[in-house]
Enzyme design. Structure first.
Site, PDB file in Angstrom:
ATOM      1  CB  CYS A 138      -0.916   0.015   1.220  1.00 22.88           C
ATOM      2  SG  CYS A 138      -0.017  -0.060   2.757  1.00 22.88           S
ATOM      3  N   GLY A 186      -0.924   0.303  -4.836  1.00 23.47           N
ATOM      4  CA  GLY A 186      -2.093  -0.467  -4.447  1.00 23.47           C
ATOM      5  C   GLY A 186      -3.284  -0.123  -5.302  1.00 23.47           C
ATOM      6  CG  ASN A 240       3.806   0.810   3.126  1.00 19.66           C
ATOM      7  OD1 ASN A 240       3.560  -0.306   2.706  1.00 19.66           O
ATOM      8  ND2 ASN A 240       4.819   1.532   2.681  1.00 19.66           N
ATOM      9  N   GLY A 241       3.113  -1.840   5.347  1.00 17.69           N
ATOM     10  CA  GLY A 241       4.029  -2.818   5.904  1.00 17.69           C
ATOM     11  C   GLY A 241       3.307  -4.058   6.386  1.00 17.69           C
ATOM     12  CE1 TYR A 301       7.514  -4.546 -10.890  1.00 21.15           C
ATOM     13  CE2 TYR A 301       6.570  -4.663  -8.688  1.00 21.15           C
ATOM     14  CZ  TYR A 301       6.426  -4.762 -10.059  1.00 21.15           C
ATOM     15  OH  TYR A 301       5.214  -5.051 -10.607  1.00 21.15           O
TER      16      TYR A 301
END
Length: 470
Positions: free
Chosen positions: A12, A38, A112-113, A252
């Protein structure tokens, strides 16, 4: 046989703003800049200093939000999130921000994570009487905050953060404050900026550029930041450790115009390509990159090898999401819808195809096939990262070794499986050399656990998912 599984995905992106009259609209634009992080759900919570207002839904940001909804998202502070479902699962209830209302200090959370001790904490909370409404790790922190019993919200958050382990960049919005926290190893990216008198927070700096905000600095590992009408206040909830920012952010996930830990992503990817050319030279006529994340590395490979870079692969920008894949034949056709080989460039040529990574191998095989169908006499695959041999437990959807082609096959075997004439990867030393520099502004370092198996945190047994079976 290569397993047919979805591609590599990040979990996300988080965006927050404090002190702007168009907080909801700015958050929408910030999330739009990070849509690549996301695409399964999006949400925004605003605060008018008395009430928190929420709108969220499944889908892309422009599908979830229409013009009329912004009139209901009142307030000069906002917290937003775009989500890709990994271990937390899909469903509307898991779309963030998660909003928890109470008589005092209602709060919205975005994360996030991934927490490696989430299941252990959920078991503990349920044993103590908590009722969990979602399968998301994010809900755990809300229960821990409320159970602390501290009068001061800052102290409740610090106590809760001290109990969780893993990778996390948290943003928490209450009626009168915005809180931001990063895990002690800084595994996930999070930056602070200014837009006029307003403060902004984002997973990637490209969000600042889109709204015209000025970058200030990154959130430090183990730091808790409180933003309110008196300004920005910083404290530590844990002793910072050697930073291990996720290397796949550079390889990426992040946009090339973002900066991470003092390094521009595009520049880092070019350096990876140059290093790859030094480590794995090949005789060829043209270099091409797989759009979009591999273009920078392909340019670097071309510069270092003196082999001309050409646009040998074209991405179709107008392909929507595919909801049905009724046969293997149509799956193969789906790649041709998304990518096309340029026959006039590759026909009769020895082609170096640079890609950022090989996760499961199916896409690489199809792209090599496209190039050869277009007349390439040889296709030499060069990967601008090491082989991904180990699962990630920090927010990327590679949860089992069985999903990862490099865990099950040698490089020569992978080369044969994808139909390439040769295959080489960047070394772990080459990757670190390409990313980490002495000019970085923080106590820098990268996590290479997916390549090396050396995890920077303890991995709890209930975090490990049993190996995937055909």
């Amino acid at each position: 046989m290569l397993t047919e599984i979805k591609g590599l995905n990040e979990e996300c992106g988080v965006f927050a703003i404090w002190g702007h009259e168009k907080a909801a609209e700015m958050t929408y634009y910030g999330l739009h800049a990070m849509q690549h992080r996301g695409q399964e759900g999006a949400g925004i919570v605003t605060s008018d200093r008395e009430t928190l207002h929420l709108h969220k839904g499944n889908g892309l940001i422009n599908e979830v939000f229409q013009e009329g909804q912004f009139t209901r998202l009142k307030g000069s502070a906002a917290l937003g999130h775009v989500r890709y479902a990994t271990q937390g699962g899909g469903g509307y209830e898991n779309v963030q921000p998660l909003l928890f209302r109470s008589q005092k200090n209602s709060m919205a959370l975005a994360h996030n994570g991934n927490l490696v001790n989430a299941q252990a904490l959920k078991n503990q909370l349920e044993a103590q009487g908590s009722i969990l409404q979602t399968t998301s790790d994010t809900e755990v922190i809300a229960h821990l905050i409320k159970r602390s019993g501290n009068v001061q919200m800052e102290e409740s958050i610090k106590q809760a953060l001290g109990m969780i382990k893993g990778a996390y960049a948290f943003s928490i919005l209450t009626e009168d404050k915005l809180f931001v926290a990063l895990d002690p190893r800084g595994l996930r990216p999070l930056s602070i900026g200014r837009l006029g008198e307003a403060y902004v927070v984002a997973s990637e700096t490209c969000a600042f550029d889109l709204i015209g905000a000025t970058y200030i600095r990154e959130v430090k590992p183990g730091e808790l930041i409180t933003i309110d009408d008196t300004g920005l206040h910083s404290t530590s909830f844990a002793s910072p450790m050697q930073r291990t920012l996720c290397s796949m952010e550079y390889v990426y996930f992040s946009r090339p115009d973002s900066n991470l830990d003092g390094q521009n992503v595009h520049a880092s990817r070019k350096t990876m390509g140059k290093q790859l050319a030094k480590e794995s030279p090949v005789e060829a006529d043209v270099v091409t990159g797989v759009p979009d994340s591999s273009i920078s590395a392909a340019i670097g490979f071309s510069e270092a090898s003196s082999i001309p870079y050409e646009l040998g692969l074209i991405k179709n920008r107008y392909v929507g999401r595919t909801f049905i894949q009724p046969s293997q034949e149509l799956r193969e056709q789906g790649v041709k819808m998304k990518l096309s080989a340029v026959r006039g460039i590759v026909e009769g040529k020895r082609v170096v195809m640079v890609d950022d990574s090989i996760v499961r191998g199916t896409t690489s095989r199809r792209i090599v096939g496209l190039l050869k169908e277009a007349g390439a006499t040889e296709v030499h695959v060069r990967i601008a990262s090491p082989p991904i041999e180990n699962p990630c437990y920090y927010g990327i959807d590679t949860s089992t070794k069985g999903e990862l082609i490099a865990s099950n096959y040698s490089i020569d075997e992978i080369c044969e499986l994808i139909g390439a004439d040769s295959l080489s990867y960047l070394t772990t030393e080459g990757l670190e050399k390409s990313i980490v520099s002495d000019t970085n502004s923080m106590d820098h370092g990268i996590c290479q656990a997916c390549f090396t198996g050396n995890y920077p945190t303890e991995i709890y047994p209930d975090t490990i998912i049993p190996a995937y079976k055909d």
